[in-house]
Write a protein that holds these residues in place. Structure first.
Motif, PDB file in Angstrom:
ATOM      1  N   UNK A 105      21.659  33.884  48.056  1.00  0.00           N
ATOM      2  CA  UNK A 105      22.031  35.235  47.648  1.00  0.00           C
ATOM      3  C   UNK A 105      22.366  35.554  46.203  1.00  0.00           C
ATOM      4  N   UNK A 106      22.770  34.444  45.389  1.00  0.00           N
ATOM      5  CA  UNK A 106      23.139  34.697  43.936  1.00  0.00           C
ATOM      6  C   UNK A 106      24.098  35.973  43.754  1.00  0.00           C
ATOM      7  N   UNK A 107      25.253  35.917  44.157  1.00  0.00           N
ATOM      8  CA  UNK A 107      25.991  37.062  44.131  1.00  0.00           C
ATOM      9  C   UNK A 107      26.525  37.113  42.803  1.00  0.00           C
ATOM     10  N   UNK A 108      26.957  38.162  42.008  1.00  0.00           N
ATOM     11  CA  UNK A 108      27.228  38.304  40.613  1.00  0.00           C
ATOM     12  C   UNK A 108      28.590  37.553  40.391  1.00  0.00           C
ATOM     13  N   UNK A 109      29.526  37.667  41.109  1.00  0.00           N
ATOM     14  CA  UNK A 109      30.828  37.044  40.848  1.00  0.00           C
ATOM     15  C   UNK A 109      31.456  36.745  42.225  1.00  0.00           C
ATOM     16  N   UNK A 110      32.709  36.126  42.020  1.00  0.00           N
ATOM     17  CA  UNK A 110      33.634  35.564  43.270  1.00  0.00           C
ATOM     18  C   UNK A 110      34.823  36.241  42.909  1.00  0.00           C
ATOM     19  N   UNK A 111      35.657  37.108  43.808  1.00  0.00           N
ATOM     20  CA  UNK A 111      36.747  37.642  43.537  1.00  0.00           C
ATOM     21  C   UNK A 111      37.736  37.231  44.442  1.00  0.00           C
ATOM     22  N   UNK A 112      38.691  36.597  44.109  1.00  0.00           N
ATOM     23  CA  UNK A 112      39.739  36.075  45.191  1.00  0.00           C
ATOM     24  C   UNK A 112      40.246  37.317  45.928  1.00  0.00           C
ATOM     25  N   UNK A 113      40.724  36.899  47.080  1.00  0.00           N
ATOM     26  CA  UNK A 113      41.564  38.097  47.848  1.00  0.00           C
ATOM     27  C   UNK A 113      42.841  38.145  47.194  1.00  0.00           C
ATOM     28  N   UNK A 114      43.328  37.241  46.357  1.00  0.00           N
ATOM     29  CA  UNK A 114      44.620  37.493  45.831  1.00  0.00           C
ATOM     30  C   UNK A 114      44.800  38.239  44.601  1.00  0.00           C
TER      31      UNK A 114
END
Length: 297
Positions: A105-114
Protein backbone atom coordinates in the motif's frame (compact mmCIF):
# COMPACT_ATOMS: atom_id res chain seq x y z
CA UNK A 1 -3.62 33.43 4.35
CA UNK A 2 -5.51 30.96 6.52
CA UNK A 3 -4.12 27.41 6.48
CA UNK A 4 -6.15 24.79 4.66
CA UNK A 5 -8.33 22.64 6.88
CA UNK A 6 -7.30 19.00 6.46
CA UNK A 7 -9.90 16.26 6.77
CA UNK A 8 -8.43 13.50 8.95
CA UNK A 9 -9.68 9.97 9.53
CA UNK A 10 -8.36 7.99 12.53
CA UNK A 11 -8.96 4.25 12.09
CA UNK A 12 -8.39 2.75 15.53
CA UNK A 13 -10.45 0.57 17.86
CA UNK A 14 -9.27 2.73 20.77
CA UNK A 15 -11.36 5.88 20.83
CA UNK A 16 -8.60 7.59 22.82
CA UNK A 17 -6.46 7.66 19.65
CA UNK A 18 -9.10 9.72 17.86
CA UNK A 19 -9.47 12.05 20.85
CA UNK A 20 -5.69 12.46 21.07
CA UNK A 21 -5.53 13.59 17.43
CA UNK A 22 -8.48 15.92 17.89
CA UNK A 23 -6.73 17.49 20.87
CA UNK A 24 -3.43 17.78 19.00
CA UNK A 25 -5.08 19.44 15.99
CA UNK A 26 -6.65 22.12 18.23
CA UNK A 27 -9.68 22.54 15.94
CA UNK A 28 -7.43 23.49 13.01
CA UNK A 29 -8.40 20.32 11.16
CA UNK A 30 -11.46 18.08 11.03
CA UNK A 31 -10.97 14.74 12.81
CA UNK A 32 -13.31 11.76 12.28
CA UNK A 33 -12.94 8.27 13.74
CA UNK A 34 -13.65 4.70 12.63
CA UNK A 35 -13.28 1.76 14.99
CA UNK A 36 -12.47 -1.02 12.49
CA UNK A 37 -12.61 -1.87 8.79
CA UNK A 38 -16.39 -2.39 8.77
CA UNK A 39 -16.96 0.95 10.49
CA UNK A 40 -14.48 2.44 8.02
CA UNK A 41 -16.64 1.37 5.07
CA UNK A 42 -19.65 3.11 6.59
CA UNK A 43 -17.71 6.28 7.35
CA UNK A 44 -16.32 6.47 3.82
CA UNK A 45 -19.69 5.82 2.19
CA UNK A 46 -21.37 8.53 4.27
CA UNK A 47 -18.70 11.17 3.59
CA UNK A 48 -19.46 13.32 0.52
CA UNK A 49 -15.90 14.70 0.49
CA UNK A 50 -12.88 12.34 0.49
CA UNK A 51 -10.59 12.40 3.50
CA UNK A 52 -7.18 13.95 2.95
CA UNK A 53 -5.35 11.68 5.37
CA UNK A 54 -6.13 8.42 7.16
CA UNK A 55 -4.15 7.24 10.18
CA UNK A 56 -4.53 3.48 10.35
CA UNK A 57 -3.87 1.16 13.27
CA UNK A 58 -2.80 -2.39 12.39
CA UNK A 59 -4.64 -4.25 15.17
CA UNK A 60 -8.35 -3.82 15.92
CA UNK A 61 -8.54 -6.58 18.49
CA UNK A 62 -9.15 -10.36 18.50
CA UNK A 63 -11.44 -11.68 15.82
CA UNK A 64 -11.41 -8.44 13.82
CA UNK A 65 -9.89 -7.95 10.37
CA UNK A 66 -6.53 -6.23 10.71
CA UNK A 67 -5.13 -2.98 9.40
CA UNK A 68 -4.29 -4.68 6.10
CA UNK A 69 -8.03 -4.95 5.43
CA UNK A 70 -8.53 -1.32 6.43
CA UNK A 71 -5.78 -0.26 4.03
CA UNK A 72 -7.40 -2.29 1.25
CA UNK A 73 -10.76 -0.64 1.96
CA UNK A 74 -9.15 2.78 1.72
CA UNK A 75 -7.27 1.89 -1.48
CA UNK A 76 -10.50 0.71 -3.08
CA UNK A 77 -13.09 3.16 -1.76
CA UNK A 78 -10.97 6.29 -1.32
CA UNK A 79 -7.79 6.03 -3.44
CA UNK A 80 -7.02 9.76 -3.17
CA UNK A 81 -6.68 9.53 0.63
CA UNK A 82 -3.10 9.40 1.85
CA UNK A 83 -2.41 6.85 4.55
CA UNK A 84 -0.17 6.88 7.61
CA UNK A 85 0.38 3.74 9.66
CA UNK A 86 -0.36 4.62 13.28
CA UNK A 87 0.93 1.61 15.15
CA UNK A 88 3.48 0.34 17.58
CA UNK A 89 6.64 -0.70 15.76
CA UNK A 90 8.35 -2.02 18.88
CA UNK A 91 6.29 -5.23 19.20
CA UNK A 92 7.85 -8.18 17.42
CA UNK A 93 4.52 -9.46 16.13
CA UNK A 94 3.89 -6.18 14.27
CA UNK A 95 6.93 -6.37 11.99
CA UNK A 96 5.43 -8.50 9.22
CA UNK A 97 2.24 -6.43 9.23
CA UNK A 98 4.33 -3.31 8.69
CA UNK A 99 6.45 -4.90 5.96
CA UNK A 100 3.29 -6.03 4.16
CA UNK A 101 1.59 -2.66 4.61
CA UNK A 102 4.51 -0.76 3.07
CA UNK A 103 4.93 -3.30 0.27
CA UNK A 104 1.30 -3.49 -0.84
CA UNK A 105 0.00 0.00 0.00
CA UNK A 106 3.02 2.36 0.14
CA UNK A 107 1.73 4.49 3.05
CA UNK A 108 3.04 8.01 3.38
CA UNK A 109 4.60 7.56 6.82
CA UNK A 110 4.77 5.54 10.02
CA UNK A 111 3.68 7.28 13.21
CA UNK A 112 4.37 5.44 16.45
CA UNK A 113 1.61 5.03 19.03
CA UNK A 114 4.01 6.69 21.48
CA UNK A 115 4.23 9.88 19.36
CA UNK A 116 3.44 13.16 21.08
CA UNK A 117 1.22 15.97 19.85
CA UNK A 118 4.07 17.79 18.09
CA UNK A 119 4.78 14.71 15.96
CA UNK A 120 1.07 14.27 15.25
CA UNK A 121 0.84 17.83 13.96
CA UNK A 122 4.09 17.43 12.01
CA UNK A 123 2.97 14.33 10.12
CA UNK A 124 -0.34 15.96 9.19
CA UNK A 125 1.47 19.10 8.01
CA UNK A 126 4.01 17.05 6.04
CA UNK A 127 1.26 15.05 4.35
CA UNK A 128 -0.61 18.22 3.45
CA UNK A 129 2.53 19.73 1.91
CA UNK A 130 3.55 16.47 0.22
CA UNK A 131 6.93 16.18 1.92
CA UNK A 132 8.38 13.38 3.99
CA UNK A 133 8.21 13.90 7.75
CA UNK A 134 11.55 14.48 9.47
CA UNK A 135 11.01 11.60 11.89
CA UNK A 136 9.74 8.05 12.00
CA UNK A 137 11.02 4.64 11.05
CA UNK A 138 9.15 4.17 7.78
CA UNK A 139 12.35 3.69 5.74
CA UNK A 140 13.05 0.44 7.59
CA UNK A 141 9.84 -1.08 6.28
CA UNK A 142 9.74 0.27 2.74
CA UNK A 143 10.65 -2.32 0.09
CA UNK A 144 14.13 -2.01 -1.43
CA UNK A 145 14.72 -0.78 -4.94
CA UNK A 146 14.49 -3.48 -7.64
CA UNK A 147 15.85 -5.98 -8.31
CA UNK A 148 16.34 -6.70 -4.59
CA UNK A 149 13.32 -8.75 -3.43
CA UNK A 150 11.43 -7.42 -0.37
CA UNK A 151 11.69 -9.52 2.77
CA UNK A 152 7.93 -10.06 2.88
CA UNK A 153 8.03 -11.51 -0.65
CA UNK A 154 10.93 -13.78 0.24
CA UNK A 155 8.97 -15.11 3.22
CA UNK A 156 5.80 -15.71 1.18
CA UNK A 157 6.93 -16.16 -2.40
CA UNK A 158 4.14 -18.55 -3.46
CA UNK A 159 0.85 -19.96 -2.23
CA UNK A 160 2.55 -23.10 -0.87
CA UNK A 161 4.65 -20.88 1.41
CA UNK A 162 1.60 -19.28 2.98
CA UNK A 163 -0.08 -22.65 3.53
CA UNK A 164 3.05 -24.02 5.19
CA UNK A 165 3.42 -20.97 7.45
CA UNK A 166 -0.19 -21.38 8.50
CA UNK A 167 0.32 -25.06 9.19
CA UNK A 168 3.40 -24.26 11.31
CA UNK A 169 1.27 -22.08 13.59
CA UNK A 170 -0.49 -25.29 14.65
CA UNK A 171 1.84 -28.23 14.01
CA UNK A 172 5.56 -28.98 14.35
CA UNK A 173 5.99 -32.29 12.55
CA UNK A 174 6.73 -32.66 8.85
CA UNK A 175 3.91 -35.13 8.14
CA UNK A 176 1.35 -32.93 9.91
CA UNK A 177 2.51 -29.87 8.00
CA UNK A 178 2.34 -31.79 4.72
CA UNK A 179 -1.22 -32.91 5.44
CA UNK A 180 -2.57 -29.55 6.59
CA UNK A 181 -0.80 -27.52 3.89
CA UNK A 182 -1.67 -30.02 1.14
CA UNK A 183 1.91 -30.17 -0.11
CA UNK A 184 4.43 -32.93 -0.66
CA UNK A 185 7.53 -33.85 1.32
CA UNK A 186 9.92 -32.17 -1.10
CA UNK A 187 8.00 -28.88 -0.87
CA UNK A 188 8.21 -28.89 2.92
CA UNK A 189 11.89 -29.82 2.82
CA UNK A 190 12.70 -27.05 0.34
CA UNK A 191 10.80 -24.58 2.52
CA UNK A 192 12.69 -25.75 5.63
CA UNK A 193 16.01 -25.26 3.87
CA UNK A 194 15.27 -21.90 2.20
CA UNK A 195 13.41 -19.88 4.82
CA UNK A 196 15.72 -19.83 7.92
CA UNK A 197 18.21 -17.35 6.35
CA UNK A 198 15.30 -15.02 5.54
CA UNK A 199 14.00 -15.28 9.11
CA UNK A 200 17.53 -14.43 10.28
CA UNK A 201 17.49 -11.30 8.10
CA UNK A 202 14.19 -10.15 9.62
CA UNK A 203 15.39 -10.71 13.17
CA UNK A 204 18.78 -9.11 12.56
CA UNK A 205 17.33 -6.06 10.82
CA UNK A 206 14.55 -5.27 13.27
CA UNK A 207 15.74 -6.72 16.56
CA UNK A 208 19.52 -6.61 16.32
CA UNK A 209 19.95 -10.37 16.54
CA UNK A 210 23.05 -11.79 14.95
CA UNK A 211 22.19 -13.94 11.93
CA UNK A 212 23.09 -17.59 12.32
CA UNK A 213 25.46 -19.24 9.85
CA UNK A 214 23.65 -20.48 6.75
CA UNK A 215 22.47 -24.10 6.95
CA UNK A 216 24.66 -26.76 5.33
CA UNK A 217 24.13 -27.31 1.64
CA UNK A 218 23.36 -31.04 1.93
CA UNK A 219 19.83 -32.18 1.09
CA UNK A 220 17.05 -32.63 3.67
CA UNK A 221 17.40 -35.86 5.64
CA UNK A 222 15.69 -39.12 4.86
CA UNK A 223 15.28 -42.03 7.21
CA UNK A 224 17.44 -44.22 4.98
CA UNK A 225 20.89 -42.73 4.68
CA UNK A 226 21.38 -39.13 5.86
CA UNK A 227 23.84 -38.50 8.70
CA UNK A 228 22.65 -37.65 12.19
CA UNK A 229 24.08 -34.16 11.89
CA UNK A 230 21.87 -33.53 8.87
CA UNK A 231 18.84 -34.78 10.78
CA UNK A 232 19.61 -32.48 13.73
CA UNK A 233 20.11 -29.45 11.47
CA UNK A 234 16.87 -30.10 9.61
CA UNK A 235 14.92 -30.47 12.87
CA UNK A 236 16.51 -27.29 14.25
CA UNK A 237 15.48 -25.39 11.11
CA UNK A 238 11.92 -26.66 11.35
CA UNK A 239 11.78 -25.68 15.04
CA UNK A 240 13.13 -22.22 14.19
CA UNK A 241 10.47 -21.71 11.54
CA UNK A 242 7.77 -23.01 13.87
CA UNK A 243 8.77 -20.51 16.57
CA UNK A 244 8.74 -17.68 14.03
CA UNK A 245 5.31 -18.77 12.79
CA UNK A 246 3.90 -18.72 16.32
CA UNK A 247 5.21 -15.20 17.00
CA UNK A 248 3.58 -14.01 13.77
CA UNK A 249 0.52 -16.26 13.95
CA UNK A 250 -1.94 -13.41 13.58
CA UNK A 251 -0.17 -12.19 10.45
CA UNK A 252 0.10 -15.53 8.68
CA UNK A 253 -3.55 -16.33 9.39
CA UNK A 254 -4.79 -12.95 8.18
CA UNK A 255 -7.37 -13.73 5.48
CA UNK A 256 -6.44 -10.52 3.64
CA UNK A 257 -3.08 -12.01 2.66
CA UNK A 258 -4.68 -14.33 0.12
CA UNK A 259 -6.18 -11.50 -1.93
CA UNK A 260 -3.04 -9.38 -1.59
CA UNK A 261 -0.56 -12.06 -2.67
CA UNK A 262 -2.69 -13.93 -5.24
CA UNK A 263 -2.15 -11.46 -8.13
CA UNK A 264 1.61 -11.67 -7.55
CA UNK A 265 1.53 -15.48 -7.47
CA UNK A 266 -0.51 -15.57 -10.69
CA UNK A 267 1.95 -13.25 -12.43
CA UNK A 268 4.84 -15.44 -11.27
CA UNK A 269 3.14 -18.60 -12.57
CA UNK A 270 2.28 -16.92 -15.87
CA UNK A 271 5.91 -15.83 -16.28
CA UNK A 272 7.16 -19.37 -15.64
CA UNK A 273 4.66 -20.80 -18.12
CA UNK A 274 5.67 -18.22 -20.73
CA UNK A 275 9.36 -18.96 -20.24
CA UNK A 276 8.71 -22.70 -20.49
CA UNK A 277 6.72 -22.17 -23.68
CA UNK A 278 9.44 -20.00 -25.19
CA UNK A 279 12.08 -22.56 -24.26
CA UNK A 280 10.00 -25.32 -25.87
CA UNK A 281 9.57 -23.32 -29.08
CA UNK A 282 13.29 -22.52 -29.16
CA UNK A 283 14.11 -26.20 -28.69
CA UNK A 284 11.84 -27.24 -31.57
CA UNK A 285 13.37 -24.60 -33.84
CA UNK A 286 16.88 -25.74 -32.98
CA UNK A 287 16.04 -29.41 -33.57
CA UNK A 288 14.42 -28.57 -36.90
CA UNK A 289 17.53 -26.63 -37.88
CA UNK A 290 19.77 -29.55 -37.01
CA UNK A 291 17.62 -31.92 -39.06
CA UNK A 292 17.77 -29.62 -42.10
CA UNK A 293 21.54 -29.29 -41.71
CA UNK A 294 21.88 -33.07 -41.53
CA UNK A 295 19.81 -33.58 -44.67
CA UNK A 296 21.78 -30.95 -46.55
CA UNK A 297 25.09 -32.60 -45.77
Amino acid sequence: MEARKVKLLVVDDYVGAELAFARAMQDRHEVVGARDSEDLREVLSSSPVPFDLALVDMDFGPGKPTGLTALQVLATASPSTRTVIHSSDADENRVLFLLAAFYFFAPFALLSKSAGEDEMRSVVDAADRGVSPAFGNAASYRPPMPPAPPLIVQLVSEDNDLRIWRALTRFNKREEVMTVAHVGRRTVDDFTREKPPIVDQVEARFFGREPLPPPPAYPPPTQEDDPKTSQRTWKANLAKLGAFALIHERFFNDAQLDSLFTPRWEMKRAKKERQASEASIFGRVMRAGHRRTGHAS
